[in-house]
Design a protein around this motif. Structure first.
Motif, PDB file in Angstrom:
ATOM      1  N   GLN A 154       1.346  -1.338   0.096  1.00 16.38           N
ATOM      2  CA  GLN A 154      -0.213   0.160  -0.145  1.00 16.38           C
ATOM      3  C   GLN A 154       0.753   1.101  -0.098  1.00 16.38           C
ATOM      4  O   GLN A 154       0.394   2.133  -0.071  1.00 16.38           O
ATOM      5  N   GLN A 155       1.650   1.283   0.896  1.00 18.34           N
ATOM      6  CA  GLN A 155       3.302   2.958   1.113  1.00 18.34           C
ATOM      7  C   GLN A 155       3.393   2.569  -0.858  1.00 18.34           C
ATOM      8  O   GLN A 155       4.187   3.720  -0.648  1.00 18.34           O
ATOM      9  N   LEU A 156       3.681   1.203  -1.616  1.00 14.29           N
ATOM     10  CA  LEU A 156       4.241   1.832  -2.792  1.00 14.29           C
ATOM     11  C   LEU A 156       3.497   2.530  -3.475  1.00 14.29           C
ATOM     12  O   LEU A 156       2.107   2.581  -3.899  1.00 14.29           O
ATOM     13  N   PRO A 157       3.913   3.160  -5.227  1.00 18.60           N
ATOM     14  CA  PRO A 157       3.180   3.915  -5.748  1.00 18.60           C
ATOM     15  C   PRO A 157       2.818   3.608  -6.900  1.00 18.60           C
ATOM     16  O   PRO A 157       3.043   2.572  -6.470  1.00 18.60           O
ATOM     17  N   LEU A 158       1.072   3.524  -6.639  1.00 20.01           N
ATOM     18  CA  LEU A 158      -0.376   2.631  -7.027  1.00 20.01           C
ATOM     19  C   LEU A 158       0.281   2.542  -8.509  1.00 20.01           C
ATOM     20  O   LEU A 158      -0.094   1.315  -9.037  1.00 20.01           O
ATOM     21  N   VAL A 163       3.665  -3.587  -8.586  1.00 16.00           N
ATOM     22  CA  VAL A 163       2.665  -3.243  -7.891  1.00 16.00           C
ATOM     23  C   VAL A 163       1.200  -3.119  -7.926  1.00 16.00           C
ATOM     24  O   VAL A 163       0.667  -3.858  -7.561  1.00 16.00           O
ATOM     25  N   ILE A 164       1.274  -2.802  -9.019  1.00 20.83           N
ATOM     26  CA  ILE A 164      -1.007  -3.558  -9.463  1.00 20.83           C
ATOM     27  C   ILE A 164      -0.261  -4.661  -9.441  1.00 20.83           C
ATOM     28  O   ILE A 164      -1.330  -5.340  -9.020  1.00 20.83           O
ATOM     29  N   LYS A 165       0.511  -5.920 -10.067  1.00 22.02           N
ATOM     30  CA  LYS A 165       0.388  -7.385 -10.354  1.00 22.02           C
ATOM     31  C   LYS A 165       0.726  -7.494  -8.756  1.00 22.02           C
ATOM     32  O   LYS A 165      -0.101  -8.473  -8.641  1.00 22.02           O
ATOM     33  N   ALA A 166       1.147  -6.534  -8.010  1.00 24.28           N
ATOM     34  CA  ALA A 166       1.250  -7.605  -6.181  1.00 24.28           C
ATOM     35  C   ALA A 166      -0.151  -7.853  -6.039  1.00 24.28           C
ATOM     36  O   ALA A 166      -0.635  -8.422  -5.040  1.00 24.28           O
ATOM     37  N   ARG A 167      -0.487  -6.828  -5.947  1.00 20.32           N
ATOM     38  CA  ARG A 167      -1.615  -6.007  -5.251  1.00 20.32           C
ATOM     39  C   ARG A 167      -2.856  -6.980  -6.129  1.00 20.32           C
ATOM     40  O   ARG A 167      -3.653  -8.101  -4.894  1.00 20.32           O
ATOM     41  N   ILE A 184      -2.123  -1.983 -17.535  1.00 17.42           N
ATOM     42  CA  ILE A 184      -3.511  -1.763 -16.903  1.00 17.42           C
ATOM     43  C   ILE A 184      -2.461  -0.579 -15.485  1.00 17.42           C
ATOM     44  O   ILE A 184      -2.094  -0.709 -15.088  1.00 17.42           O
ATOM     45  N   SER A 185      -3.506   0.569 -15.915  1.00 18.51           N
ATOM     46  CA  SER A 185      -3.381   1.404 -15.212  1.00 18.51           C
ATOM     47  C   SER A 185      -3.820   0.749 -13.627  1.00 18.51           C
ATOM     48  O   SER A 185      -4.599  -0.039 -13.247  1.00 18.51           O
ATOM     49  N   LEU A 192     -11.089  -3.202 -10.776  1.00 21.82           N
ATOM     50  CA  LEU A 192     -10.953  -5.132 -10.432  1.00 21.82           C
ATOM     51  C   LEU A 192     -11.046  -5.219  -8.951  1.00 21.82           C
ATOM     52  O   LEU A 192     -11.467  -6.568  -9.330  1.00 21.82           O
ATOM     53  N   LEU A 193     -10.158  -4.722  -8.161  1.00 22.10           N
ATOM     54  CA  LEU A 193     -10.001  -4.950  -7.170  1.00 22.10           C
ATOM     55  C   LEU A 193     -11.324  -4.755  -6.079  1.00 22.10           C
ATOM     56  O   LEU A 193     -11.724  -5.333  -5.357  1.00 22.10           O
ATOM     57  N   LYS A 194     -11.995  -3.863  -6.680  1.00 22.32           N
ATOM     58  CA  LYS A 194     -13.117  -3.752  -5.824  1.00 22.32           C
ATOM     59  C   LYS A 194     -13.933  -4.379  -6.983  1.00 22.32           C
ATOM     60  O   LYS A 194     -15.426  -4.143  -5.708  1.00 22.32           O
TER      61      LYS A 194
END
Length: 194
Positions: A154-158, A163-167, A184-185, A192-194
């Motif tokens: 969460q602290q990394l730039p989104l 970071v997107i792949k990890a999330r 993807i942005s 997608l996460l929501k």
């Protein structure tokens, strides 16, 4: 000439008195032999007691050597020479192996515990670091580790692709699904996460 009282002569005529005199005389004659026999029996008893103490000490040494992961062939040979029961030896070998497994598990927990605590401290999560150091429960340590990783992500730039792949992976997407999505942005990932 010696004179004997009538009481003594009457006593000698009784079979019970004669038997007791015979027993007393026999016991007096056997005294030195009985003492030697008792001395030999005591020596055997002491030797057996020392042998049993040697076996007990040897079994404990064997167990501890195995628990430490050392070669136990010398200890086993000594026990066999002392006449230890093979089943006893096997039981103590098993106890040593169980103790070694427990020691290795404890070491593994302590290493993981310290890794989680250090990672939490680097992230500035001092309460989680303290909790990690105070628990030996692997499930709790794993949960703390996941929480720390999630916080770090969460602290990394989104907008960073990694970071997107990890999330997405943490949310349950498979690597194949993530690859199929392409680039993807951060906003698309949030949707997608929501």
């Amino acid at each position: 000439m010696a004179t004997f009282s009538r009481e003594l002569l009457r006593s000698l005529a009784q079979p019970a008195f004669q038997e007791s005199l015979f027993t007393a005389a026999r016991n007096l004659g056997m005294g030195p032999g009985l003492m030697e026999l008792r001395r030999q029996q005591e020596a055997k008893r002491l030797a057996e007691e020392q042998r049993q103490q040697g076996i007990t000490g040897g079994l404990l040494d064997l167990q501890q050597a195995i628990a430490r992961g050392e070669d136990a062939s010398e200890a086993t040979g000594s026990l066999v020479n002392l006449g230890a029961d093979a089943q006893q030896i096997a039981e103590f070998i098993n106890l040593g192996e169980e103790q070694r497994s427990a020691n290795l598990e404890q070491e593994r927990i302590e290493i993981f515990q310290e890794q989680v605590a250090k990672t939490a401290e680097k992230a500035g999560l001092t309460e989680q670091a303290a909790t990690a150091r105070s628990t030996n429960d692997m499930d709790e340590l794993s949960a703390i580790s996941k929480d720390v990783r999630a916080f770090q992500i969460q602290q990394l730039p989104l907008d960073n692709p990694q970071v997107i792949k990890a999330r997405l992976q943490m949310a349950g997407f498979t690597p194949a699904q993530i690859t199929a999505m392409g680039k993807i942005s951060a906003k698309e990932a949030d949707a997608l996460l929501k």
